[in-house]
Design a protein around this motif. Structure first.
Motif, PDB file in Angstrom:
ATOM      1  N   GLY A 197       0.796  -1.217   0.000  1.00 33.59           N
ATOM      2  CA  GLY A 197       0.000   0.000   0.000  1.00 33.59           C
ATOM      3  C   GLY A 197       0.828   1.267   0.000  1.00 33.59           C
ATOM      4  O   GLY A 197       0.290   2.356   0.118  1.00 33.59           O
ATOM      5  N   TYR A 198       2.153   1.145  -0.091  1.00 35.39           N
ATOM      6  CA  TYR A 198       2.985   2.334  -0.172  1.00 35.39           C
ATOM      7  C   TYR A 198       4.316   2.022  -0.829  1.00 35.39           C
ATOM      8  O   TYR A 198       4.728   0.882  -0.945  1.00 35.39           O
ATOM      9  CB  TYR A 198       3.201   2.960   1.205  1.00 35.39           C
ATOM     10  CG  TYR A 198       3.902   2.079   2.228  1.00 35.39           C
ATOM     11  CD1 TYR A 198       5.293   2.023   2.293  1.00 35.39           C
ATOM     12  CD2 TYR A 198       3.174   1.335   3.145  1.00 35.39           C
ATOM     13  CE1 TYR A 198       5.937   1.236   3.227  1.00 35.39           C
ATOM     14  CE2 TYR A 198       3.808   0.549   4.088  1.00 35.39           C
ATOM     15  CZ  TYR A 198       5.193   0.510   4.127  1.00 35.39           C
ATOM     16  OH  TYR A 198       5.828  -0.272   5.061  1.00 35.39           O
ATOM     17  N   VAL A 220      -2.493  -2.392   5.722  1.00 35.28           N
ATOM     18  CA  VAL A 220      -1.529  -3.393   6.186  1.00 35.28           C
ATOM     19  C   VAL A 220      -0.905  -2.862   7.471  1.00 35.28           C
ATOM     20  O   VAL A 220      -0.375  -1.747   7.501  1.00 35.28           O
ATOM     21  CB  VAL A 220      -0.434  -3.642   5.123  1.00 35.28           C
ATOM     22  CG1 VAL A 220       0.625  -4.589   5.656  1.00 35.28           C
ATOM     23  CG2 VAL A 220      -1.048  -4.182   3.849  1.00 35.28           C
ATOM     24  N   TYR A 221      -0.981  -3.648   8.544  1.00 30.63           N
ATOM     25  CA  TYR A 221      -0.446  -3.237   9.841  1.00 30.63           C
ATOM     26  C   TYR A 221       0.935  -3.826  10.066  1.00 30.63           C
ATOM     27  O   TYR A 221       1.206  -4.968   9.704  1.00 30.63           O
ATOM     28  CB  TYR A 221      -1.383  -3.682  10.969  1.00 30.63           C
ATOM     29  CG  TYR A 221      -2.694  -2.929  10.968  1.00 30.63           C
ATOM     30  CD1 TYR A 221      -2.839  -1.760  11.705  1.00 30.63           C
ATOM     31  CD2 TYR A 221      -3.762  -3.357  10.200  1.00 30.63           C
ATOM     32  CE1 TYR A 221      -4.030  -1.057  11.694  1.00 30.63           C
ATOM     33  CE2 TYR A 221      -4.961  -2.661  10.170  1.00 30.63           C
ATOM     34  CZ  TYR A 221      -5.080  -1.513  10.926  1.00 30.63           C
ATOM     35  OH  TYR A 221      -6.245  -0.811  10.892  1.00 30.63           O
ATOM     36  N   ASN A 222       1.808  -3.026  10.663  1.00 31.96           N
ATOM     37  CA  ASN A 222       3.157  -3.440  11.002  1.00 31.96           C
ATOM     38  C   ASN A 222       3.492  -2.929  12.393  1.00 31.96           C
ATOM     39  O   ASN A 222       2.857  -1.998  12.884  1.00 31.96           O
ATOM     40  CB  ASN A 222       4.169  -2.860  10.012  1.00 31.96           C
ATOM     41  CG  ASN A 222       4.065  -3.509   8.660  1.00 31.96           C
ATOM     42  OD1 ASN A 222       4.382  -4.678   8.510  1.00 31.96           O
ATOM     43  ND2 ASN A 222       3.597  -2.759   7.674  1.00 31.96           N
ATOM     44  N   ASN A 223       4.495  -3.523  12.998  1.00 27.24           N
ATOM     45  CA  ASN A 223       5.001  -2.994  14.255  1.00 27.24           C
ATOM     46  C   ASN A 223       6.465  -3.378  14.395  1.00 27.24           C
ATOM     47  O   ASN A 223       6.938  -4.321  13.770  1.00 27.24           O
ATOM     48  CB  ASN A 223       4.175  -3.488  15.444  1.00 27.24           C
ATOM     49  CG  ASN A 223       4.363  -4.957  15.705  1.00 27.24           C
ATOM     50  OD1 ASN A 223       4.275  -5.787  14.793  1.00 27.24           O
ATOM     51  ND2 ASN A 223       4.628  -5.311  16.937  1.00 27.24           N
ATOM     52  N   PHE A 244      -4.479   7.335   9.588  1.00 28.64           N
ATOM     53  CA  PHE A 244      -3.467   6.596  10.336  1.00 28.64           C
ATOM     54  C   PHE A 244      -4.176   5.837  11.442  1.00 28.64           C
ATOM     55  O   PHE A 244      -5.002   6.393  12.155  1.00 28.64           O
ATOM     56  CB  PHE A 244      -2.440   7.554  10.949  1.00 28.64           C
ATOM     57  CG  PHE A 244      -1.451   6.864  11.837  1.00 28.64           C
ATOM     58  CD1 PHE A 244      -0.354   6.224  11.308  1.00 28.64           C
ATOM     59  CD2 PHE A 244      -1.646   6.829  13.208  1.00 28.64           C
ATOM     60  CE1 PHE A 244       0.554   5.570  12.121  1.00 28.64           C
ATOM     61  CE2 PHE A 244      -0.743   6.177  14.031  1.00 28.64           C
ATOM     62  CZ  PHE A 244       0.351   5.552  13.489  1.00 28.64           C
ATOM     63  N   ARG A 245      -3.877   4.559  11.557  1.00 26.69           N
ATOM     64  CA  ARG A 245      -4.445   3.732  12.620  1.00 26.69           C
ATOM     65  C   ARG A 245      -3.322   3.125  13.436  1.00 26.69           C
ATOM     66  O   ARG A 245      -2.346   2.619  12.898  1.00 26.69           O
ATOM     67  CB  ARG A 245      -5.313   2.628  12.036  1.00 26.69           C
ATOM     68  CG  ARG A 245      -6.576   3.156  11.389  1.00 26.69           C
ATOM     69  CD  ARG A 245      -7.487   2.038  11.013  1.00 26.69           C
ATOM     70  NE  ARG A 245      -8.711   2.567  10.423  1.00 26.69           N
ATOM     71  CZ  ARG A 245      -9.739   1.826  10.109  1.00 26.69           C
ATOM     72  NH1 ARG A 245      -9.720   0.523  10.311  1.00 26.69           N
ATOM     73  NH2 ARG A 245     -10.810   2.377   9.570  1.00 26.69           N
ATOM     74  N   CYS A 246      -3.485   3.200  14.741  1.00 29.16           N
ATOM     75  CA  CYS A 246      -2.488   2.678  15.680  1.00 29.16           C
ATOM     76  C   CYS A 246      -3.258   2.091  16.859  1.00 29.16           C
ATOM     77  O   CYS A 246      -3.911   2.836  17.591  1.00 29.16           O
ATOM     78  CB  CYS A 246      -1.557   3.796  16.126  1.00 29.16           C
ATOM     79  SG  CYS A 246      -0.179   3.273  17.146  1.00 29.16           S
ATOM     80  N   HIS A 303       0.468  -0.619  13.578  1.00 28.56           N
ATOM     81  CA  HIS A 303       0.010   0.619  12.954  1.00 28.56           C
ATOM     82  C   HIS A 303      -0.013   0.465  11.433  1.00 28.56           C
ATOM     83  O   HIS A 303       0.676  -0.371  10.871  1.00 28.56           O
ATOM     84  CB  HIS A 303       0.913   1.796  13.348  1.00 28.56           C
ATOM     85  CG  HIS A 303       2.364   1.573  13.012  1.00 28.56           C
ATOM     86  ND1 HIS A 303       3.204   0.838  13.833  1.00 28.56           N
ATOM     87  CD2 HIS A 303       3.116   1.949  11.950  1.00 28.56           C
ATOM     88  CE1 HIS A 303       4.412   0.789  13.287  1.00 28.56           C
ATOM     89  NE2 HIS A 303       4.391   1.444  12.141  1.00 28.56           N
ATOM     90  N   GLY A 304      -0.843   1.283  10.816  1.00 34.58           N
ATOM     91  CA  GLY A 304      -0.961   1.267   9.365  1.00 34.58           C
ATOM     92  C   GLY A 304      -1.605   2.549   8.886  1.00 34.58           C
ATOM     93  O   GLY A 304      -2.146   3.316   9.680  1.00 34.58           O
ATOM     94  N   TYR A 305      -1.546   2.776   7.585  1.00 30.47           N
ATOM     95  CA  TYR A 305      -2.109   4.002   7.028  1.00 30.47           C
ATOM     96  C   TYR A 305      -2.555   3.775   5.595  1.00 30.47           C
ATOM     97  O   TYR A 305      -2.216   2.787   4.972  1.00 30.47           O
ATOM     98  CB  TYR A 305      -1.106   5.158   7.072  1.00 30.47           C
ATOM     99  CG  TYR A 305       0.343   4.751   7.144  1.00 30.47           C
ATOM    100  CD1 TYR A 305       0.999   4.140   6.089  1.00 30.47           C
ATOM    101  CD2 TYR A 305       1.056   4.977   8.316  1.00 30.47           C
ATOM    102  CE1 TYR A 305       2.325   3.778   6.176  1.00 30.47           C
ATOM    103  CE2 TYR A 305       2.393   4.615   8.412  1.00 30.47           C
ATOM    104  CZ  TYR A 305       3.020   4.015   7.328  1.00 30.47           C
ATOM    105  OH  TYR A 305       4.330   3.652   7.422  1.00 30.47           O
ATOM    106  N   ARG A 306      -3.336   4.758   5.123  1.00 31.11           N
ATOM    107  CA  ARG A 306      -3.827   4.698   3.745  1.00 31.11           C
ATOM    108  C   ARG A 306      -4.103   6.107   3.262  1.00 31.11           C
ATOM    109  O   ARG A 306      -4.432   7.004   4.049  1.00 31.11           O
ATOM    110  CB  ARG A 306      -5.109   3.884   3.663  1.00 31.11           C
ATOM    111  CG  ARG A 306      -6.291   4.556   4.362  1.00 31.11           C
ATOM    112  CD  ARG A 306      -7.548   3.698   4.340  1.00 31.11           C
ATOM    113  NE  ARG A 306      -8.647   4.332   5.044  1.00 31.11           N
ATOM    114  CZ  ARG A 306      -9.751   4.789   4.451  1.00 31.11           C
ATOM    115  NH1 ARG A 306      -9.920   4.652   3.154  1.00 31.11           N
ATOM    116  NH2 ARG A 306     -10.705   5.347   5.166  1.00 31.11           N
TER     117      ARG A 306
END
Length: 191
Positions: A99-100, A130-133, A149-151, A172-175
């Motif tokens: 997504g980026y 897509v979430y990553n940490n 932004f989601r966290c 966290h992830g973003y779009r």
């Protein structure tokens, strides 16, 4: 901007480092928390790892994330990366799951505590984030567009000129919203 994904060859670099350390794919999977099939796809350049995934791999292999972006590492207190020398990572149809796309901004510097990137976020549905940490902290500054932004349980909309600082151990992830968004992202990873 250089089209240097092919010459960067992240997968081969990761495989060489893993083999140099006498680690199996399963060993690296255990060390990173990533799946063996995912690591295999990365090593075979079928997928390009998101920044957080590459950070986990770099940590497990005992190198800074910047190791993967260095053509000619510079042992100096200062590095300059000219606009025409930057290149994008994670371009092409094989990375649609991320997504980026990201551009490392200080790749020639060998040892650094922070890793700055320009991140181009695609417009996508919330369900496709897509979430990553990873250990550390991150700073985002929105250069263009609008993003979500989601966290953890939190969600925030950021627009051009807005910034955000967060603990990156939380997934966290973003779009991009209403089109792509462009941000400056700085990742700090404690030693």
């Amino acid at each position: 901007m250089k089209e240097a994904l092919a010459s960067l060859d992240l997968g081969t670099q990761i495989r060489k480092l893993r083999n140099k350390r006498d680690l199996t794919l399963q060993d690296l999977a255990n060390m990173t928390g990533l799946s063996k099939p995912n690591l295999s796809q990365i090593e075979n350049n079928f997928v390009t790892p998101p920044i957080a995934t590459l950070l986990k791999i770099a940590t497990a292999l005992g190198v800074p994330i910047g190791h993967f972006f260095q053509d000619s590492p510079q042992e100096t207190n200062m590095v300059v990366v000219r606009k025409e020398d930057r290149y994008g990572v994670a371009k092409g149809p094989h990375i649609s799951h991320i997504g980026y796309q990201y551009e490392p901004l200080a790749y020639p510097k060998v040892d650094k505590a922070m890793e700055p990137f320009i991140v181009h976020m695609e417009e996508r549905e919330a369900k496709d984030i897509v979430y990553n940490n990873h250990r550390g902290e991150e700073f985002l500054y929105v250069l263009e567009g609008k993003l979500e932004f989601r966290c953890g349980e939190n969600s925030v909309i950021l627009e051009e000129g807005d910034s955000l600082y967060f603990d990156s151990i939380v997934p966290h992830g973003y779009r991009g919203i209403g089109g792509p968004a462009k941000t400056l992202a700085v990742i700090y990873k404690p030693a």
